[in-house]
Design a protein around this motif. Structure first.
Motif, short mmCIF file in Angstrom:
data_model
loop_
_atom_site.label_atom_id
_atom_site.label_comp_id
_atom_site.label_asym_id
_atom_site.label_seq_id
_atom_site.Cartn_x
_atom_site.Cartn_y
_atom_site.Cartn_z
N MET A 49 0.83 -1.21 0.00
CA MET A 49 0.00 0.00 0.00
C MET A 49 0.86 1.26 0.00
N PHE A 50 1.95 1.24 0.77
CA PHE A 50 2.85 2.39 0.78
C PHE A 50 3.42 2.64 -0.62
N ALA A 51 3.86 1.57 -1.28
CA ALA A 51 4.40 1.70 -2.63
C ALA A 51 3.35 2.23 -3.60
N LEU A 52 2.11 1.74 -3.47
CA LEU A 52 1.03 2.19 -4.35
C LEU A 52 0.69 3.65 -4.10
N PHE A 53 0.53 4.02 -2.85
CA PHE A 53 0.17 5.41 -2.51
C PHE A 53 1.25 6.38 -2.99
N ARG A 54 2.51 6.03 -2.74
CA ARG A 54 3.61 6.92 -3.12
C ARG A 54 3.59 7.17 -4.63
N VAL A 69 3.27 11.65 3.31
CA VAL A 69 1.81 11.48 3.20
C VAL A 69 1.47 10.02 2.99
N ALA A 70 2.25 9.33 2.13
CA ALA A 70 2.02 7.90 1.90
C ALA A 70 2.27 7.10 3.17
N ALA A 71 3.29 7.49 3.93
CA ALA A 71 3.59 6.79 5.18
C ALA A 71 2.46 6.98 6.19
N PHE A 72 1.95 8.21 6.30
CA PHE A 72 0.83 8.45 7.23
C PHE A 72 -0.40 7.65 6.81
N ALA A 73 -0.71 7.66 5.49
CA ALA A 73 -1.88 6.93 5.01
C ALA A 73 -1.77 5.44 5.33
N THR A 74 -0.57 4.89 5.11
CA THR A 74 -0.36 3.47 5.40
C THR A 74 -0.50 3.18 6.89
N ALA A 75 0.09 4.05 7.70
CA ALA A 75 0.00 3.87 9.15
C ALA A 75 -1.43 4.00 9.64
N LEU A 76 -2.16 4.94 9.05
CA LEU A 76 -3.56 5.13 9.45
C LEU A 76 -4.38 3.88 9.18
N PHE A 77 -4.19 3.29 8.01
CA PHE A 77 -4.87 2.03 7.70
C PHE A 77 -4.41 0.94 8.66
N ASP A 282 -18.73 -5.51 9.69
CA ASP A 282 -17.61 -4.59 9.84
C ASP A 282 -16.37 -5.05 9.07
N HIS A 283 -16.20 -6.35 8.89
CA HIS A 283 -15.03 -6.80 8.15
C HIS A 283 -15.12 -6.45 6.66
N ARG A 284 -16.30 -6.09 6.18
CA ARG A 284 -16.43 -5.68 4.78
C ARG A 284 -15.82 -4.30 4.52
N MET A 285 -15.45 -3.58 5.56
CA MET A 285 -14.83 -2.27 5.38
C MET A 285 -13.35 -2.37 4.99
N PHE A 286 -12.76 -3.53 5.16
CA PHE A 286 -11.31 -3.69 4.99
C PHE A 286 -10.88 -3.29 3.57
N PHE A 287 -11.43 -3.91 2.56
CA PHE A 287 -11.09 -3.64 1.17
C PHE A 287 -11.42 -2.20 0.77
N PRO A 288 -12.62 -1.69 1.05
CA PRO A 288 -12.94 -0.30 0.68
C PRO A 288 -12.06 0.74 1.35
N LEU A 292 -10.38 4.64 0.58
CA LEU A 292 -10.78 5.80 1.38
C LEU A 292 -9.57 6.40 2.11
N THR A 293 -8.65 5.55 2.52
CA THR A 293 -7.42 6.05 3.13
C THR A 293 -6.62 6.88 2.14
N LEU A 294 -6.50 6.39 0.93
CA LEU A 294 -5.81 7.12 -0.13
C LEU A 294 -6.45 8.48 -0.38
N SER A 295 -7.76 8.48 -0.53
CA SER A 295 -8.48 9.70 -0.83
C SER A 295 -8.39 10.72 0.30
N ALA A 296 -8.67 10.30 1.52
CA ALA A 296 -8.69 11.22 2.65
C ALA A 296 -7.30 11.78 2.95
N SER A 297 -6.27 10.95 2.84
CA SER A 297 -4.92 11.41 3.14
C SER A 297 -4.45 12.45 2.13
N TRP A 298 -4.74 12.22 0.85
CA TRP A 298 -4.33 13.19 -0.18
C TRP A 298 -5.14 14.49 -0.05
#
Length: 428
Positions: A49-54, A69-77, A282-288, A292-298
């Motif tokens: 995910m970090f590689a993808l976000f970056r 920003v990519a590091a924060f997004a990954t950590a947040l997830f 609640d486990h269905r939130m994992f993939f989405p 959402l982490t990518l979008s909100a962090s950027w």
């Protein structure tokens, strides 16, 4: 398949192969080995995910702080308490594997363009689909990535997505062929299920920012009409979210926001269109939440970049968010520590969930507190009057208390509900 129960026999071969390997390592059903295995693959997902976000952030606009920003997004997830639900839930490693397959395929596509002609990027996708069907949404995610960040022409982007479409079509056929005819998703009403999904999606979205009320088993029931107030509110929310995605897709700098929102909506689509026994989980939130982490962090990074704020302030704010979310994840880990603590939490968060009440009752029966167990089993009967397993357990509890007539009545009811199930006959 996923169960010895005929109605629950979905085909997820990779998940059950991994469970067999973990069982072999531990030489028993010791949770440690299963959790260790899941957590190791979770760390692999975070790295990808970090590689993808970056890469996505750099293609939108190469800011010097994109790595952070990519590091924060990954950590947040990584510390999000809703994500902790899935990582704790051993059988739901299926969500982890399928998500990992999608993310890994996209990373291989991006970082190894020379290997595209060999189809190597489709290997992780195949593993993801063989873990859980929602990974089949990958061709649409790939198409959007190519269109947003590589090809301005949507026709060209679609043409480059064709191999993934063909691969998913073949995997879908294989999955359908290998799924036993006895499998039943368990939904009572497909219409009621689908009109409830918009407000469920809104709840998932809200949970990303305010992760309260997490529960291992929901008690939400389907709407009867699309004109219910909550149902209409859900459709309005979806319209607004789609509008934001379309608007942010028009500019290069905001395309990561659009891509992340599209990822979120696409990832919830399979479980929203295909009626299942529970309208939300609640486990269905994992993939989405990857999207959402990518979008909100950027979006947050762009908002800060447009304001002259001292670096220490956003750094402290990010650290505080991670600390709070990490503490909440730790709390959810405590809830998942034992079966008793988990199902007691469900009875508090989802008091109208018959299965949750029943399962907590079973933990009390295992402790020898049959009277307390019977109380919870009888409360469960109010919400799930046609659940044969509950009837079996009511029979067992009444039998243990020497209420023989009541025990026989419940066993007879279980046999009537599911005459082909061995448990009803065995315990009777």
């Amino acid at each position: 398949t996923t169960s010895v129960l005929p109605a629950n026999r979905a085909w997820r071969p990779l998940v059950f192969a991994s469970l067999a390997i973990d069982y072999w390592f531990g030489n028993a059903t010791k949770p440690f080995y299963f959790h260790l295995s899941t957590f190791c693959w979770f760390l692999v997902l975070l790295a990808l995910m970090f590689a993808l976000f970056r890469k996505i952030f750099d293609r939108a606009r190469p800011y010097s702080q994109n790595m952070w920003v990519a590091a924060f997004a990954t950590a947040l997830f990584g510390v999000h308490p809703a994500v902790a639900e899935t990582v704790n839930y051993i059988i739901q490693r299926a969500d982890l594997y399928s998500t990992l397959g999608v993310v890994a395929s996209l990373v291989v596509w991006i970082y190894f363009p020379g290997a595209r002609k060999y189809g190597l990027y489709l290997a992780p996708l195949t593993a993801g689909v063989l873990s859980k069907p929602p990974a089949m949404i990958f061709p649409v995610i790939l198409f959007l990535y190519i269109w947003f960040f590589e090809e301005a022409n949507p026709t060209a982007a679609l043409r480059r997505s064709v191999p993934s479409i063909l691969a998913v079509a073949g995997l879908a056929w294989l999955t359908a062929a290998m799924t036993p005819a006895t499998f039943s998703p368990g939904a009572v009403s497909g219409h009621g299920y689908r009109i409830t999904q918009p407000i469920v999606i809104f709840r998932y979205f809200r949970t990303f920012f305010l992760p309260t009320g997490l529960t291992a088993d929901t008690d939400r029931v389907p709407f009867n009409s699309i004109f219910d107030a909550d149902a209409l509110a859900g459709f309005v929310f979806l319209a607004v979210l789609i509008g934001i995605a379309v608007r942010t897709a028009r500019r290069r700098e905001t395309k990561p926001i659009a891509f992340g929102l599209c990822w979120f909506l696409l990832a919830v689509l399979p479980t929203s269109l295909f009626p299942l026994a529970e309208v939300e989980n609640d486990h269905r939130m994992f993939f989405p939440f990857v999207g959402l982490t990518l979008s909100a962090s950027w979006a947050m990074a762009r908002w800060l970049n447009r304001r002259s704020v001292r670096r220490e302030i956003p750094a402290a704010a990010c650290a505080l968010v991670l600390l709070l979310f990490g503490a909440a994840a730790w709390q959810r880990n405590r809830v998942w520590q034992t079966g008793e603590s988990l199902w007691y939490d469900v009875t508090l968060k989802s008091p109208r969930n018959g299965r949750g009440l029943m399962n907590y009752g079973l933990t009390q029966m295992a402790k020898g507190d049959t009277i307390r167990a019977l109380d919870y089993l009888q409360r469960a009967l109010v919400y799930t009057p046609n659940y044969y397993i509950l009837e079996v357990n009511l029979g067992v509890a009444n039998g243990a208390l020497h209420n023989d007539a009541d025990a026989e009545r419940h066993f007879a009811r279980a046999i009537q509900l599911q005459p082909g199930e061995a448990a009803s006959h065995y315990y009777y």
